[in-house]
Structure formats: structure tokens, C-alpha cells
Design an enzyme around this catalytic site. Structure first.
Site, PDB file in Angstrom:
ATOM      1  N   HIS A   1     -10.413  -5.335  -2.723  1.00  0.00           N
ATOM      2  CA  HIS A   1      -9.493  -5.649  -2.190  1.00  0.00           C
ATOM      3  C   HIS A   1      -9.167  -6.000  -0.892  1.00  0.00           C
ATOM      4  O   HIS A   1     -10.197  -5.552  -0.211  1.00  0.00           O
ATOM      5  CB  HIS A   1      -8.287  -4.314  -2.678  1.00  0.00           C
ATOM      6  CG  HIS A   1      -8.651  -3.000  -1.858  1.00  0.00           C
ATOM      7  ND1 HIS A   1      -9.609  -2.270  -2.709  1.00  0.00           N
ATOM      8  CD2 HIS A   1      -8.578  -2.286  -0.889  1.00  0.00           C
ATOM      9  CE1 HIS A   1     -10.066  -0.950  -1.971  1.00  0.00           C
ATOM     10  NE2 HIS A   1      -9.367  -1.292  -0.700  1.00  0.00           N
TER      11      HIS A   1
ATOM     12  N   ASN B   1     -13.149  -3.063   2.826  1.00  0.00           N
ATOM     13  CA  ASN B   1     -14.194  -2.146   3.052  1.00  0.00           C
ATOM     14  C   ASN B   1     -15.043  -2.197   1.951  1.00  0.00           C
ATOM     15  O   ASN B   1     -14.600  -2.517   0.682  1.00  0.00           O
ATOM     16  CB  ASN B   1     -13.652  -0.765   3.054  1.00  0.00           C
ATOM     17  CG  ASN B   1     -12.691  -0.705   4.483  1.00  0.00           C
ATOM     18  OD1 ASN B   1     -12.839  -0.959   5.307  1.00  0.00           O
ATOM     19  ND2 ASN B   1     -11.334  -0.062   4.222  1.00  0.00           N
TER      20      ASN B   1
ATOM     21  N   HIS C   1      -6.856  -5.730   2.632  1.00  0.00           N
ATOM     22  CA  HIS C   1      -6.012  -5.011   3.578  1.00  0.00           C
ATOM     23  C   HIS C   1      -5.266  -6.229   4.354  1.00  0.00           C
ATOM     24  O   HIS C   1      -6.061  -6.839   5.243  1.00  0.00           O
ATOM     25  CB  HIS C   1      -6.346  -3.891   4.174  1.00  0.00           C
ATOM     26  CG  HIS C   1      -6.833  -2.725   3.618  1.00  0.00           C
ATOM     27  ND1 HIS C   1      -6.057  -1.484   3.190  1.00  0.00           N
ATOM     28  CD2 HIS C   1      -8.180  -2.371   3.076  1.00  0.00           C
ATOM     29  CE1 HIS C   1      -6.849  -0.863   2.600  1.00  0.00           C
ATOM     30  NE2 HIS C   1      -7.963  -1.186   2.573  1.00  0.00           N
TER      31      HIS C   1
ATOM     32  N   ASP D   1       0.763  -1.068   0.104  1.00  0.00           N
ATOM     33  CA  ASP D   1       0.111  -0.003   0.000  1.00  0.00           C
ATOM     34  C   ASP D   1       0.989   1.221  -0.174  1.00  0.00           C
ATOM     35  O   ASP D   1       1.817   1.292   0.585  1.00  0.00           O
ATOM     36  CB  ASP D   1      -0.981  -0.024   1.428  1.00  0.00           C
ATOM     37  CG  ASP D   1      -1.920   1.085   1.349  1.00  0.00           C
ATOM     38  OD1 ASP D   1      -3.170   0.405   1.164  1.00  0.00           O
ATOM     39  OD2 ASP D   1      -1.773   2.197   1.018  1.00  0.00           O
ATOM     40  N   ILE D   2       0.680   2.175  -0.811  1.00  0.00           N
ATOM     41  CA  ILE D   2       1.358   3.598  -0.718  1.00  0.00           C
ATOM     42  C   ILE D   2       1.132   4.371   0.409  1.00  0.00           C
ATOM     43  O   ILE D   2       1.914   5.318   0.606  1.00  0.00           O
ATOM     44  CB  ILE D   2       1.234   4.405  -1.810  1.00  0.00           C
ATOM     45  CG1 ILE D   2      -0.423   4.369  -2.541  1.00  0.00           C
ATOM     46  CG2 ILE D   2       2.135   4.098  -3.289  1.00  0.00           C
ATOM     47  CD1 ILE D   2      -0.710   5.707  -3.480  1.00  0.00           C
TER      48      ILE D   2
HETATM   49  P1  AMP Z   1      -9.832   1.389   0.705  1.00  0.00           P
HETATM   50  O1  AMP Z   1     -10.197   2.707   1.470  1.00  0.00           O
HETATM   51  O2  AMP Z   1     -10.291   0.125   1.583  1.00  0.00           O
HETATM   52  O3  AMP Z   1     -10.691   1.617  -0.614  1.00  0.00           O
HETATM   53  O4  AMP Z   1      -8.387   1.147   0.324  1.00  0.00           O
HETATM   54  C1  AMP Z   1      -7.741   1.788  -0.596  1.00  0.00           C
HETATM   55  C2  AMP Z   1      -6.264   1.696  -0.532  1.00  0.00           C
HETATM   56  O5  AMP Z   1      -5.509   1.786  -1.348  1.00  0.00           O
HETATM   57  C3  AMP Z   1      -5.538   2.992   0.486  1.00  0.00           C
HETATM   58  O6  AMP Z   1      -4.939   2.158   1.468  1.00  0.00           O
HETATM   59  C4  AMP Z   1      -4.664   3.556  -0.391  1.00  0.00           C
HETATM   60  O7  AMP Z   1      -3.382   3.704   0.578  1.00  0.00           O
HETATM   61  C5  AMP Z   1      -4.317   2.392  -1.395  1.00  0.00           C
HETATM   62  N1  AMP Z   1      -3.921   2.922  -2.620  1.00  0.00           N
HETATM   63  C6  AMP Z   1      -4.560   3.870  -3.548  1.00  0.00           C
HETATM   64  N2  AMP Z   1      -3.693   3.918  -4.711  1.00  0.00           N
HETATM   65  C7  AMP Z   1      -2.791   3.151  -4.591  1.00  0.00           C
HETATM   66  C8  AMP Z   1      -1.628   2.905  -5.507  1.00  0.00           C
HETATM   67  N3  AMP Z   1      -1.466   3.504  -6.523  1.00  0.00           N
HETATM   68  N4  AMP Z   1      -0.562   1.981  -5.021  1.00  0.00           N
HETATM   69  C9  AMP Z   1      -0.703   1.425  -3.811  1.00  0.00           C
HETATM   70  N5  AMP Z   1      -1.722   1.401  -2.953  1.00  0.00           N
HETATM   71  C10 AMP Z   1      -2.769   2.593  -3.345  1.00  0.00           C
END
Ligand code: AMP
Ligand code: ZN
Length: 137
Positions: free
Chosen positions: A101, A88, A103, A32-33
Site C-alpha cells: 500500500h 513501507n 500512504h 486510514d483509520i
Molecule cells: P504500514 O505500517 O505502512 O503497514 O501501514 C498500515 C496502515 O494501515 C496504518 O496506517 C494503519 O492505520 C492502516 N490500517 C490498518 N487497518 C486499517 C483498516 N481496517 N482501515 C483503514 N486503515 C487501516
């Protein structure tokens, strides 16, 4: 199935670079970024499903098996003390990327990561209401 406007479709397909920990025909697992903790990773299916409601059953089962494998391996590598595995569904639940996705959040003693809720109280009324409704379904 793919959504051309979806960033996770592009990441899963390898069109946008990512820190990939694992890849197979069905999934890509990336860091995760904006990690909640060191090693926070995401399991992303290569096909586009907006959320768990829509996810294919077979893929849902595979995702859980992969989560087990990944956290087992990563616990060793990261030397973490535990894991939160969560996902989520919908903005109200905190979903910000609308491609299913999971986590994988490594937890370290005293890491101060906040995942949680204020404890409520299950009342008899609410309990009866839900139990009655689920029985009718
Ligand atoms: P959610 O809030 O459950 O939809 O989680 C989305 C997750 O995706 C968050 O933890 C972000 O930090 C992560 N995220 C968004 N864009 C990227 C990306 N380009 N590379 C890696 N993680 C990402
Ligand atoms: Zn997508």
C-alpha cells in the site's frame, strides 16, 4: 491473487467496509483509520502483493500515476500545504500490514507530523563500498 487472511485483500474487495475515496479495476483508495493527519489515505491494489519487491511492474507504474492524481485532487479538497507519499517494506521499515500500500499523507503548515530521520553523514568508505557493489551487479 489473494490471501484469505489479509485484511487489505478484504477491504480492497469491499468485503470489509472502508471510507473509499476512489476505486477502479486495480485499486481502492481509502482513508486510514489511524491517520497521521486529516485526510491520510492509502492506495491499495486489489490483488495481493506483500510489498514493493513483489509488486507487478505494470501495477507499480499505475500506482504512482494514481498517487499523482489523488494528491492533486485532495490538495484542492483538503486545502493542505503539501504531501508525503510513502510506503513501507518489511517490519524493519515500519510495515505492519503485509499487503502493498502507499500512504498519502497531507501536510499542513505546523502540523507537527513526524516523518523523518536524524541526518547522517555519507563517509567515503561507505560511498565506495556501495558504489563498488552496485557496479558488480
Ligand atoms: P504500514 O505500517 O505502512 O503497514 O501501514 C498500515 C496502515 O494501515 C496504518 O496506517 C494503519 O492505520 C492502516 N490500517 C490498518 N487497518 C486499517 C483498516 N481496517 N482501515 C483503514 N486503515 C487501516
Ligand atoms: Zn492482501
Amino acid at each position: 491473487m489473494r490471501d484469505d487472511n489479509c485484511i487489505f485483500c478484504k477491504i480492497a474487495a469491499g468485503e470489509i467496509p472502508s471510507a473509499t475515496l476512489y476505486e477502479d479495476d486495480d485499486f481502492r483508495v481509502i482513508l486510514d483509520i489511524e491517520p497521521a493527519s486529516k485526510g491520510h489515505a492509502l492506495i491499495i491494489p486489489k490483488e495481493h502483493y506483500a510489498n514493493l519487491y513483489e509488486l507487478d511492474d505494470e501495477l507499480a507504474a499505475k500506482a504512482m500515476v494514481l498517487a499523482k492524481k489523488m494528491i492533486t485532487k485532495l490538495t484542492d479538497i483538503l486545502e493542505c500545504d503539501g504531501y508525503n507519499v510513502l510506503q513501507n517494506n518489511g517490519p524493519a521499515a515500519g510495515q505492519t500490514v503485509f499487503h502493498f500500500h502507499m500512504h498519502l499523507v497531507p501536510r499542513y503548515k505546523n502540523d507537527n507530523v513526524k516523518i523523518g530521520w536524524k541526518l547522517g553523514k555519507l563517509t567515503d568508505n561507505v560511498k565506495e563500498e556501495i558504489l563498488n557493489k552496485i557496479c558488480e551487479k
